[in-house]
Scaffold this active site. Structure first.
Site, PDB file in Angstrom:
ATOM      1  N   THR A 148       0.908  -1.101   0.157  1.00 55.05           N
ATOM      2  CA  THR A 148      -0.027  -0.016  -0.139  1.00 55.05           C
ATOM      3  C   THR A 148       0.913   1.301   0.031  1.00 55.05           C
ATOM      4  O   THR A 148       1.313   1.694  -1.062  1.00 55.05           O
ATOM      5  CB  THR A 148      -1.039   0.136   1.057  1.00 55.05           C
ATOM      6  OG1 THR A 148      -0.094  -0.356   2.237  1.00 55.05           O
ATOM      7  CG2 THR A 148      -2.006  -1.237   1.110  1.00 55.05           C
ATOM      8  N   LYS A 193       3.913  -6.776   4.093  1.00 61.06           N
ATOM      9  CA  LYS A 193       3.687  -5.630   3.624  1.00 61.06           C
ATOM     10  C   LYS A 193       3.354  -4.931   5.071  1.00 61.06           C
ATOM     11  O   LYS A 193       2.602  -5.281   5.890  1.00 61.06           O
ATOM     12  CB  LYS A 193       2.350  -5.269   2.477  1.00 61.06           C
ATOM     13  CG  LYS A 193       1.258  -5.637   3.009  1.00 61.06           C
ATOM     14  CD  LYS A 193       0.373  -4.899   3.907  1.00 61.06           C
ATOM     15  CE  LYS A 193       0.305  -3.691   3.223  1.00 61.06           C
ATOM     16  NZ  LYS A 193      -0.389  -2.473   3.919  1.00 61.06           N
ATOM     17  N   THR A 205       1.883  -7.990  12.295  1.00 60.84           N
ATOM     18  CA  THR A 205       1.753  -6.718  11.743  1.00 60.84           C
ATOM     19  C   THR A 205       1.251  -6.822  10.409  1.00 60.84           C
ATOM     20  O   THR A 205       1.635  -7.396   9.381  1.00 60.84           O
ATOM     21  CB  THR A 205       2.821  -5.595  11.803  1.00 60.84           C
ATOM     22  OG1 THR A 205       2.455  -4.280  11.429  1.00 60.84           O
ATOM     23  CG2 THR A 205       4.086  -6.228  10.970  1.00 60.84           C
ATOM     24  N   ASN A 211       0.030  10.686   5.433  1.00 63.91           N
ATOM     25  CA  ASN A 211      -1.604  10.285   5.877  1.00 63.91           C
ATOM     26  C   ASN A 211      -2.213  11.008   5.700  1.00 63.91           C
ATOM     27  O   ASN A 211      -3.523  10.952   5.676  1.00 63.91           O
ATOM     28  CB  ASN A 211      -1.187   9.708   7.602  1.00 63.91           C
ATOM     29  CG  ASN A 211      -0.523   8.298   7.461  1.00 63.91           C
ATOM     30  OD1 ASN A 211      -1.202   7.389   7.631  1.00 63.91           O
ATOM     31  ND2 ASN A 211       0.745   8.561   7.779  1.00 63.91           N
TER      32      ASN A 211
END
Length: 405
Positions: free
Chosen positions: A152, A178, A189, A400
């Protein structure tokens, strides 16, 4: 830019007997982009898996758990990126199950033998039609393509392989993972998959996976946020000539666990090195704690502190922030006068305050490095733990802020 993270060449990543990889383009978030991975397994295998403890766990996590409990075996993994299928209620569950049914029809197995995985944006409906349309068009691929297809915000694919000889028999391991942000696991994770040709009883593999996760995927943090989709899965195809492992007391069990832990740690550290906006890789080494849990508690308090992480980004030896984090970690009977804190090999604090030998110049020299170890000696007992983290940069905010753009 990932911190000192080299990507293995395609030739270094091994195929695993009993595993086929297929790659597709569903156009979930980007057109003409590999975002769908189908892994087809031989009919006889063992699976070990651990998942997120986030109470808002994603629909594919819930379905994968149900299918594993069903005990019908696993013949395929289907992984999409671009959409997490989390926070999607009953429709999300139905969508994940429907995709499993379509995969099952395609490869000739039961839907309960398919494990779904998703990663991407939360609280948005899964574009089921796109995925279903792409499934029949997937093409034979290789692990490097799969490692890229599950990314991502990662800047580089994360993959690793091992060839080892155990009891005179050649054994192979390959893993992909990932993750770059929303990394603060409580099991593993984001997404991590390891495949091996070892033959091992399923309960033993499950135990091994849980133990390995504790010191690898469960020992990292980028931003303190535990994902809704965390999954760490190990598949053992049994194709190696090594005799089947049926006991934890077996020397082969210990040997396999060492290799698995080493590979998993490489993948887990790669996630931190590629943390969103990361410029530094930091190890928090907590020693002489009362218990391992206590060591991890202190390590995580330091590793996830925004003030500590921003100081590392600025190369600013404002190291009182580390002491502050140790102090609020929640160890009620902590004797601060007994604690020693080191930055690299430089003693920073002892006897409840700044070490008499410490200089700002020495601290600055260590802080300027791109790989830093903070050692915290609690002087309580013999337990220890290491936590791996990165700094917190302006780029993290930018990534973000623009994530859905």
């Amino acid at each position: 830019m990932a911190v000192n993270l080299s990507v293995p060449s395609d030739k270094q990543i091994l195929a695993i007997d009993g595993v086929q990889v297929f790659i597709g383009q569903a156009g979930i978030k980007k057109p003409k982009h590999d975002d769908l991975t189908l892994v087809v397994l031989n009919s006889v295998n063992s699976i070990g898996a651990v998942f997120t403890q986030n109470r808002f766990c994603a629909a594919p996590v819930q379905i994968a758990k149900q299918h594993l409990v069903a005990g019908t075996g696993v013949r395929a993994l289907v992984i999409n990126t671009g959409n997490a299928n989390a926070g999607t209620g009953q429709q999300g569950l139905a969508d994940a199950e429907f995709i499993c049914e379509k995969v099952a029809q395609q490869i000739g197995c039961q839907a309960s033998e398919v494990l779904p995985f998703s990663t991407g944006v939360i609280l948005e409906p899964l574009p089921v039609d796109k995925i279903v349309a792409a499934l029949p068009k997937v093409k034979v691929g290789h692990w490097p393509q799969a490692a890229a297809a599950i990314m991502t915000t990662d800047t580089v694919p994360k993959m690793a392989s091992r060839i080892v000889y155990i009891d005179g028999h050649k054994v192979h391991f390959t893993g992909i993972a990932k993750g770059s942000g929303m990394i603060h696991p409580n099991m593993a994770t984001m997404l991590g998959f390891v495949f091996t040709d070892v033959s091992i009883a399923q309960p033993l593999l499950q135990q091994m996976v849980a133990e390995v996760a504790a010191t690898t995927f469960n020992a990292i943090t980028v931003d303190g946020d535990t994902s809704t989709n965390d999954s760490f899965v190990v598949v053992a195809t049994g194709k190696s000539s090594l005799s089947r492992i049926v006991s934890m007391s077996s020397k082969n069990y210990a040997a396999v666990k060492i290799v698995l832990a080493d590979l998993a740690l490489e993948l887990a550290q790669a996630i931190v090195r590629d943390g969103e906006g990361a410029t530094k890789f930091i190890t928090i080494d907590v020693r002489h704690a009362l218990t391992e849990a206590e060591a991890r508690q202190v390590g995580y308090a330091v590793a996830r502190s925004p003030l500590v992480k921003t100081a590392f980004y600025a190369s600013d030896p404002n190291l009182g922030r580390i002491l502050c984090a140790i102090g609020y970690a929640g160890i009620a009977d902590l004797d601060v006068a007994a604690i020693k804190v080191y930055l690299g090999d430089v003693l920073v604090a002892e006897k409840g305050g700044r070490a008499s030998s410490y200089t700002e110049e020495a601290g600055q020299q260590i802080m300027a490095q791109d790989e830093i170890t903070v050692t915290i000696d609690l002087a309580r007992a013999e337990a220890q733990a290491k936590i791996y983290t990165c700094d917190l940069s302006k780029e993290y905010v930018a990534i973000n802020a623009d994530y859905r753009s």
